[in-house]
Design an enzyme around this catalytic site. Structure first.
Site, PDB file in Angstrom:
ATOM      1  N   THR A   1      -8.144 -12.020 -68.242  1.00 41.19           N
ATOM      2  CA  THR A   1      -7.484 -11.435 -69.398  1.00 41.19           C
ATOM      3  C   THR A   1      -6.069 -11.982 -69.554  1.00 41.19           C
ATOM      4  OG1 THR A   1      -8.805  -9.493 -69.605  1.00 41.19           O
ATOM      5  CG2 THR A   1      -6.484  -9.219 -70.130  1.00 41.19           C
TER       6      THR A   1
ATOM      7  N   HIS B   1      12.378   1.041 -49.353  1.00 36.29           N
ATOM      8  CA  HIS B   1      11.581   1.554 -48.244  1.00 36.29           C
ATOM      9  C   HIS B   1      11.018   2.924 -48.639  1.00 36.29           C
ATOM     10  CE1 HIS B   1      10.232   2.595 -44.262  1.00 36.29           C
ATOM     11  NE2 HIS B   1      10.794   3.797 -44.434  1.00 36.29           N
TER      12      HIS B   1
ATOM     13  N   TYR C   1     -16.200 -12.525 -56.889  1.00 30.06           N
ATOM     14  CA  TYR C   1     -15.335 -11.424 -57.339  1.00 30.06           C
ATOM     15  C   TYR C   1     -16.134 -10.286 -57.993  1.00 30.06           C
ATOM     16  CZ  TYR C   1     -12.220 -15.221 -56.337  1.00 30.06           C
ATOM     17  OH  TYR C   1     -11.588 -16.245 -55.689  1.00 30.06           O
TER      18      TYR C   1
ATOM     19  N   GLU D   1     -15.763 -10.867 -85.785  1.00 33.81           N
ATOM     20  CA  GLU D   1     -16.250 -10.307 -84.517  1.00 33.81           C
ATOM     21  C   GLU D   1     -17.719  -9.948 -84.679  1.00 33.81           C
ATOM     22  OE1 GLU D   1     -15.083  -9.797 -81.179  1.00 33.81           O
ATOM     23  OE2 GLU D   1     -17.243  -9.439 -81.166  1.00 33.81           O
TER      24      GLU D   1
ATOM     25  N   GLY E   1     -21.746 -15.806 -61.882  1.00 33.13           N
ATOM     26  CA  GLY E   1     -20.869 -16.584 -62.754  1.00 33.13           C
ATOM     27  C   GLY E   1     -21.134 -16.331 -64.218  1.00 33.13           C
TER      28      GLY E   1
HETATM   29  C1  LIG Z   1     -17.241  -7.493 -64.609  1.00 30.51           C
HETATM   30  C2  LIG Z   1     -15.977  -8.200 -65.024  1.00 30.51           C
HETATM   31  C3  LIG Z   1     -14.766  -7.758 -64.550  1.00 30.51           C
HETATM   32  C4  LIG Z   1     -13.594  -8.397 -64.935  1.00 30.51           C
HETATM   33  N1  LIG Z   1     -12.407  -7.947 -64.434  1.00 30.51           N
HETATM   34  C5  LIG Z   1     -11.260  -8.582 -64.767  1.00 30.51           C
HETATM   35  C6  LIG Z   1     -10.014  -8.128 -64.276  1.00 30.51           C
HETATM   36  O1  LIG Z   1      -9.942  -7.143 -63.561  1.00 30.51           O
HETATM   37  N2  LIG Z   1      -8.895  -8.790 -64.639  1.00 30.51           N
HETATM   38  C7  LIG Z   1      -8.938  -9.900 -65.463  1.00 30.51           C
HETATM   39  O2  LIG Z   1      -7.897 -10.479 -65.759  1.00 30.51           O
HETATM   40  N3  LIG Z   1     -10.110 -10.346 -65.941  1.00 30.51           N
HETATM   41  C8  LIG Z   1     -11.268  -9.716 -65.622  1.00 30.51           C
HETATM   42  N4  LIG Z   1     -12.450 -10.164 -66.133  1.00 30.51           N
HETATM   43  C9  LIG Z   1     -12.440 -11.345 -67.027  1.00 30.51           C
HETATM   44  C10 LIG Z   1     -11.997 -10.948 -68.442  1.00 30.51           C
HETATM   45  O3  LIG Z   1     -12.820  -9.922 -68.929  1.00 30.51           O
HETATM   46  C11 LIG Z   1     -12.096 -12.162 -69.345  1.00 30.51           C
HETATM   47  O4  LIG Z   1     -11.389 -13.238 -68.747  1.00 30.51           O
HETATM   48  C12 LIG Z   1     -11.493 -11.894 -70.698  1.00 30.51           C
HETATM   49  O5  LIG Z   1     -12.170 -10.846 -71.351  1.00 30.51           O
HETATM   50  C13 LIG Z   1     -11.585 -13.156 -71.551  1.00 30.51           C
HETATM   51  O6  LIG Z   1     -11.150 -12.887 -72.836  1.00 30.51           O
HETATM   52  P1  LIG Z   1     -11.544 -13.841 -74.029  1.00 30.51           P
HETATM   53  O7  LIG Z   1     -10.610 -13.498 -75.117  1.00 30.51           O
HETATM   54  O8  LIG Z   1     -11.581 -15.233 -73.577  1.00 30.51           O
HETATM   55  O9  LIG Z   1     -13.055 -13.488 -74.419  1.00 30.51           O
HETATM   56  P2  LIG Z   1     -13.876 -12.158 -74.526  1.00 30.51           P
HETATM   57  O10 LIG Z   1     -13.119 -10.994 -74.031  1.00 30.51           O
HETATM   58  O11 LIG Z   1     -15.203 -12.424 -73.888  1.00 30.51           O
HETATM   59  O12 LIG Z   1     -14.072 -11.929 -76.097  1.00 30.51           O
HETATM   60  C14 LIG Z   1     -14.837 -12.806 -76.879  1.00 30.51           C
HETATM   61  C15 LIG Z   1     -15.229 -12.093 -78.162  1.00 30.51           C
HETATM   62  O13 LIG Z   1     -15.775 -13.059 -79.048  1.00 30.51           O
HETATM   63  C16 LIG Z   1     -16.892 -12.488 -79.714  1.00 30.51           C
HETATM   64  N5  LIG Z   1     -17.744 -13.604 -80.169  1.00 30.51           N
HETATM   65  C17 LIG Z   1     -18.370 -14.522 -79.401  1.00 30.51           C
HETATM   66  N6  LIG Z   1     -18.989 -15.433 -80.164  1.00 30.51           N
HETATM   67  C18 LIG Z   1     -18.762 -15.088 -81.462  1.00 30.51           C
HETATM   68  C19 LIG Z   1     -19.143 -15.618 -82.695  1.00 30.51           C
HETATM   69  N7  LIG Z   1     -19.851 -16.761 -82.790  1.00 30.51           N
HETATM   70  N8  LIG Z   1     -18.769 -14.993 -83.830  1.00 30.51           N
HETATM   71  C20 LIG Z   1     -18.010 -13.852 -83.769  1.00 30.51           C
HETATM   72  N9  LIG Z   1     -17.606 -13.297 -82.609  1.00 30.51           N
HETATM   73  C21 LIG Z   1     -17.964 -13.912 -81.452  1.00 30.51           C
HETATM   74  C22 LIG Z   1     -17.536 -11.608 -78.663  1.00 30.51           C
HETATM   75  O14 LIG Z   1     -18.342 -10.619 -79.246  1.00 30.51           O
HETATM   76  C23 LIG Z   1     -16.305 -11.048 -77.954  1.00 30.51           C
HETATM   77  O15 LIG Z   1     -15.903  -9.833 -78.557  1.00 30.51           O
HETATM   78  C24 LIG Z   1     -13.639  -9.529 -65.804  1.00 30.51           C
HETATM   79  C25 LIG Z   1     -14.880  -9.959 -66.308  1.00 30.51           C
HETATM   80  C26 LIG Z   1     -16.030  -9.317 -65.920  1.00 30.51           C
HETATM   81  C27 LIG Z   1     -17.347  -9.805 -66.467  1.00 30.51           C
END
Ligand SMILES: Cc1cc2nc3c(=O)[nH]c(=O)nc-3n(C[C@H](O)[C@H](O)[C@H](O)COP(=O)(O)OP(=O)(O)OC[C@H]3O[C@@H](n4cnc5c(N)ncnc54)[C@H](O)[C@@H]3O)c2cc1C
Length: 458
Positions: A315, A440, A179, A33, A266
């Site tokens: 998520t 209800h 969103y 991480e 985006g």
């Molecule tokens: C403002 C906002 C609101 C959101 N609200 C919602 C919601 O209400 N409900 C929902 O379902 N989704 C929501 N999302 C989307 C959700 O946050 C993401 O879909 C989710 O976090 C994706 O998870 P992930 O495991 O793909 O990656 P991430 O959670 O982005 O985790 C990736 C991790 O990899 C690490 N990393 C990256 N590259 C490297 C590397 N080369 N070496 C080591 N570590 C690395 C990063 O530091 C990070 O910790 C929201 C997103 C945003 C921006």
């Protein structure tokens, strides 16, 4: 060289659960991480935004106190430092607990730093070189910063840097009417900012059906959020107030000014600095890692999970990716990403709960569509709560009687939408839901009635 059975890059929503499952099964696991544990959802996404939205909802209720027969001093004062502190407490404790969880796992070594492929089995993290049979990429994404004219003249915020502000922007200009932009827009309006949402397309949340977009626009407009659509050529300029945004709108003044600018247009995947080429891992034109139905990449021992594979942006989709990969590799199942029914929420107030196809998609797919639609004002619970904005809509395939899609824009819509999801996974005819009896007074109790009013989609 330190050999492992599995290397997991990223501790977002797929990596930690996968690490735990592999480690508990006796595999030697390396977790890498580079940032805060828990990734986007915990630190910059779901957790902080929904925590802030809860504060904004409380502010709104206080502003509407008279509607409920209460006397509350106006204007309602919002203490942004305390709002942020509440958010930080929850975020910090969640991120810390993910970190502690990872560090306490058996058979697991945690590396802090940036992971990069040397080849499909070899990763470097700083001075360390790790090898493994399996590599799992869960690197997520980051906010996209568009190449807007004049952007270099102004300072701007993204969904990440918004997490650091503990003051009220006087006039917030939000570029992007989807969103993330809408959740921040309504939240800050309720905190007391004047908010303008600028969208290039002809309507907000353009992926939704027009009736959903229009109803969300009406909700926001009723709270005096200014919405500028069709802003085809957005350009920024420094201004005495902070920033000036030039629009090319079909109607209205061609510029808006603000004290702060939030870019919400985006996200891009964190795949450009991973050494994917060295590992023989292919990406598409936008940088998303190409995967098959089992989330396997073009390098056979490497899997890509979560936002970085472009097959989901939530998520719950990232977590489901973990379940698919773990079940297939460890339990010999044949789960596929295409088994998943699309489901998500927009956490404005009222929220939008969406599952399956939109009207436009169902029509395009050639279904003979039956539609049921009901305003939330018919829902007793909504009236009792004084929250009657929005509507419920369900789409059914006339020949199989199966539910194709649902949109519930209304109080509790993010929860009530699930009451049709299981029927969809079970491929049940809608009549199985229609004949059930529900509690209800709830929002869900009106769904059988909604289904009894189906009519052909005009
Ligand atoms: C403002 C906002 C609101 C959101 N609200 C919602 C919601 O209400 N409900 C929902 O379902 N989704 C929501 N999302 C989307 C959700 O946050 C993401 O879909 C989710 O976090 C994706 O998870 P992930 O495991 O793909 O990656 P991430 O959670 O982005 O985790 C990736 C991790 O990899 C690490 N990393 C990256 N590259 C490297 C590397 N080369 N070496 C080591 N570590 C690395 C990063 O530091 C990070 O910790 C929201 C997103 C945003 C921006």
């Amino acid at each position: 060289m330190t050999p492992y059975d599995a290397i997991i890059i990223g501790t977002g929503q797929a990596g930690p659960a996968l690490a735990a499952r592999l480690a508990k099964g006796g595999r030697r696991v390396a977790v890498v991480e580079r940032g805060r544990f828990g990734g986007t959802c915990v630190n910059n996404g779901c957790t902080p935004t929904k925590t802030l939205i809860a504060s904004a909802y409380a502010a709104r209720l206080a502003q509407r106190a008279a509607d409920y027969g209460l006397r509350v001093e106006r204007p309602v004062a919002v203490d942004m430092a305390r709002v942020k502190a509440r958010k930080d407490t929850l975020v910090d404790s969640t991120a810390t607990s993910v970190e502690h969880w990872m560090c306490a796992l058996p058979n697991t070594t945690v590396y802090r730093g940036h992971a990069r492929f040397v080849d499909a089995h070899t990763i470097t993290v700083g001075a360390d070189t790790l090898t493994a049979e399996w590599v799992f990429i869960d690197v997520g994404g980051r906010p996209y910063v568009p190449d807007l004219s004049g952007l270099e003249q102004v300072s701007y915020l993204t969904s990440e840097s918004m997490m650091d502000i503990d003051f009220l922007p006087e006039r917030l200009l939000i570029v992007g009417g989807s969103y993330v932009g809408l959740e921040f827009g309504q939240m800050y309006r309720r905190f007391g900012s004047r908010v303008t949402v600028v969208e290039m397309g002809p309507r907000l949340i353009g992926k939704e059906d027009p009736d959903v977009s229009d109803a969300v626009r009406d909700v926001l407009a009723a709270e005096e959020i200014e919405i500028r659509l069709d802003a085809k050529c957005i350009a920024l300029e420094a201004a005495p107030s902070g920033a000036l945004l030039r629009l090319d709108c079909a109607t209205g003044a061609p510029t808006v000014t603000g004290t702060h600018v939030l870019l919400a247009v985006g996200r891009v995947p964190n795949t450009d600095d991973l050494g994917l080429r060295e590992a023989g891992i292919e990406t598409d034109a936008r940088g998303y890692i190409k995967v098959d139905e089992t989330l396997n990449t073009s390098a056979g021992n490497v899997y890509a999970l979560g936002d970085c594979n472009g097959r989901g942006a939530f998520t719950h989709t990232a977590y489901n990716d973990y379940e698919i990969v773990a079940d297939n590799l460890l339990n010999g199942t044949n789960r596929k990403v295409s088994d998943r029914i699309p489901i998500y929420g927009l956490f404005t107030d009222p929220p939008l709960g969406r599952v399956g196809m939109s009207e436009v998609e169902a029509r395009r797919a050639g279904y003979q569509v039956l539609i049921g639609k009901m305003p939330m004002s018919r829902v007793a619970r909504a009236r009792e709560k004084g929250e009657t904005q929005g509507f419920m809509k369900v789409l059914v395939d006339a020949s199989s009687k199966q539910i194709l899609g649902v949109a519930i824009l209304g109080v509790g819509g993010d929860e009530a939408v699930h009451s049709l999801l299981d029927a969809m996974y079970g491929r049940l005819p809608y009549t199985a839901v229609q004949h059930g009896v529900r509690i209800h007074p709830t929002v869900s109790e009106l769904i059988p009635t909604l289904l009894s009013e189906l009519a052909p989609l005009a």
